[in-house]
Design an enzyme around this catalytic site. Structure first.
Site, PDB file in Angstrom:
ATOM      1  N   PHE A 253      66.176 -14.740  62.730  1.00 34.38           N
ATOM      2  CA  PHE A 253      64.904 -15.462  62.592  1.00 34.38           C
ATOM      3  C   PHE A 253      64.384 -16.033  63.901  1.00 34.38           C
ATOM      4  O   PHE A 253      63.681 -17.034  63.930  1.00 34.38           O
ATOM      5  CB  PHE A 253      64.990 -16.528  61.481  1.00 34.38           C
ATOM      6  N   LEU A 254      64.752 -15.366  65.010  1.00 35.14           N
ATOM      7  CA  LEU A 254      64.180 -15.739  66.311  1.00 35.14           C
ATOM      8  C   LEU A 254      63.322 -14.594  66.834  1.00 35.14           C
ATOM      9  O   LEU A 254      63.121 -14.470  68.034  1.00 35.14           O
ATOM     10  CB  LEU A 254      65.292 -16.067  67.310  1.00 35.14           C
ATOM     11  N   CYS A 264      56.574 -17.205  50.055  1.00 36.31           N
ATOM     12  CA  CYS A 264      57.507 -18.332  50.092  1.00 36.31           C
ATOM     13  C   CYS A 264      57.275 -19.268  51.269  1.00 36.31           C
ATOM     14  O   CYS A 264      56.915 -20.429  51.081  1.00 36.31           O
ATOM     15  CB  CYS A 264      58.925 -17.798  50.114  1.00 36.31           C
TER      16      CYS A 264
END
Ligand code: UGA
Length: 437
Positions: A253-254, A264
């Site tokens: 998630f970088l 979401c």
């Protein structure tokens, strides 16, 4: 165990098939008649890898069925999952009317002792409200109907896999009896080594929001760093690798790019912010995460402008329209936001997506849809990569260049390598990495 599932959207339907696959007898119900009919015919209403196969298998074996009758779904179920939608109100707060209605329905039709399990993402404090609704609808039912929170951590595109191989199963409950029911429910997974974390209900509810907001924060952090890299000759992919090699940070998630979308993160982040406000906690960091995310699309369009000058009368091919690879879901898709902005600026936009083309066309009728990536690129002045579908990594760059009007690629997901694009003769604008011009 007999399990009822109210709501057959992404979370609900995956819960239905995976609960049936691990050995429970599951009955799903949804207010959407059309969807119910489709499911009764054995067809999944959306694309999710592995879902159709498991639906066919479990309905054929008779462990999963669908009904429009609440007593059939809820009556004598030991567990009833509430998987209804919690869309955002105009204020950003989660709209919980469907959760309340589900609680009313359960109170009316449950027979015997039942755990009412919140699986929908809801703000901390919701279980208390659900409990009150159950008690009001059926006075004296406190010993029969108990609320538990069991937030879902599945990702679209890998939802079936995630549900059958969870990093953790989170159960928030207030009684040993409810914990025991949930332990039995998940025993087929915990026996294989998957961990089950037990907390109180508020902790479980809050943890789900905290996880999603933190993941969104990681992405925005990478995107803000990408903007800085673009103003130096630093490379955000290398920066993320360095950061990620520290186990305290982690590499996931970088990935800088067009930013996060989907049903979401954007919604949950704002709902979490509203909850913080309501609780009197100053948490402006959450707003900043959303602001950086909004900037990601604008920054990518700037690169298109930089490459093409005026956008009027330019043909732009956008590869990938879903909010991420592996799904046909276009809800809050950054790529589709980019398409809308490009059309608004007068560009002629043609899109291609392995799964989401039809959905995108319904949402943005002015968008032309091509049958494949090369077709989309034919005559285009620029290709923009909007979604990280694996298929795009394997494109024949020579062929792509040949069919394009100008050899310009703006990579909103960093799926290509600058050297590879230089060798192929493209003008290439990645995200947060030195451009090839
Ligand atoms: C997310 C969470 O990852 C799940 O754990 C959670 O259960 C789910 O929300 C939910 O609350 O239901 P999902 O929305 O399917 O799952 O998608 P993600 O894989 O998390 O990606 C979200 C967005 O972030 C996508 O638009 C993706 O392209 C973007 N992203 C992801 C980045 O821009 N950079 C990254 O490094 C990673």
């Amino acid at each position: 165990m007999k399990v009822g599932v109210i709501g057959t959207g992404h979370v609900g339907l995956v819960t239905c098939v995976t609960m049936a696959a691990i050995g429970h007898r599951v009955v799903g119900i949804d207010a959407d008649e059309e969807k119910m009919q489709q499911l009764e015919r054995g067809i999944t209403p959306f694309f999710e890898p592995g879902l159709q196969e498991l639906l066919t298998e479990t309905t054929r074996e008779g462990t999963l069925s669908f009904t429009s009758s609440p007593p059939e779904a809820i009556g004598d179920s030991e567990v009833v999952f509430v998987c209804v939608g919690t869309p955002a109100r105009a204020s950003g707060e989660a709209n919980l009317i469907a959760v309340e209605q589900a609680a009313q329905t359960i109170a009316r039709h449950a027979t015997g002792r039942t755990v009412v399990v919140e699986k929908s993402t809801v703000p901390a404090g919701t279980a208390l409200r659900v409990g009150r609704t159950l008690a009001r609808e059926r006075p004296g039912s406190e010993d029969e109907l108990e609320v538990a929170s069991n937030p879902e951590f599945l990702r679209e595109g890998t939802a079936v896999y995630d549900s059958l191989n969870p990093d953790r199963i989170l159960v928030g409950a207030e009684s040993e009896w409810a914990f025991d029911v949930m332990r039995r429910l998940y025993a087929p997974l915990t026996e294989k080594g998957h961990i089950l974390i037990e907390t109180n209900i508020s902790t479980a509810e809050l943890a789900k929001h905290a996880c999603n907001a933190f993941l969104a924060l990681k992405i925005s952090y990478a995107n803000a760093v990408a903007r800085m890299c673009e103003r130096t000759d630093a490379d955000v992919v290398a920066v993320a690798d360095v950061m990620g090699s520290d186990p305290r940070i982690g590499r996931d998630f970088l990935n800088a790019g067009l930013g996060y979308g989907g049903y979401c993160f954007p919604k949950d982040l704002v709902a979490f912010e509203r909850l913080a406000e309501r609780l009197g906690v100053a948490f402006p960091l959450l707003r900043e995460v959303a602001r950086i995310n909004d900037d990601a699309v604008a920054s990518t369009i700037n690169k298109v402008r930089e490459a093409l000058w005026n956008l009027e009368e330019k043909r732009i091919a956008v590869l990938g329209l879903s909010f991420k690879g592996g799904t046909d879901d276009i809800r809050f898709s950054p790529s589709l936001a980019l398409v809308r902005d490009l059309i608004q600026e007068g560009a002629q936009v043609v899109g291609y997506d392995p799964q989401a083309g039809a959905n995108a066309k319904t949402e943005v009728p002015a968008l032309e849809i091509a049958p494949d990536a090369y077709d989309a690129a034919t005559g285009a002045h620029c290709v923009v990569v909007g979604t990280d579908w694996d298929e795009f990594r394997g494109l024949d760059l020579g062929r792509l260049k040949q069919v394009m009007a100008y050899p310009v690629v703006v990579d909103g997901r960093n799926i290509f390598e600058p050297d590879q694009m230089r060798q192929a003769g493209f003008t290439y604008y990645p995200t947060g990495r030195p451009a090839v011009v």
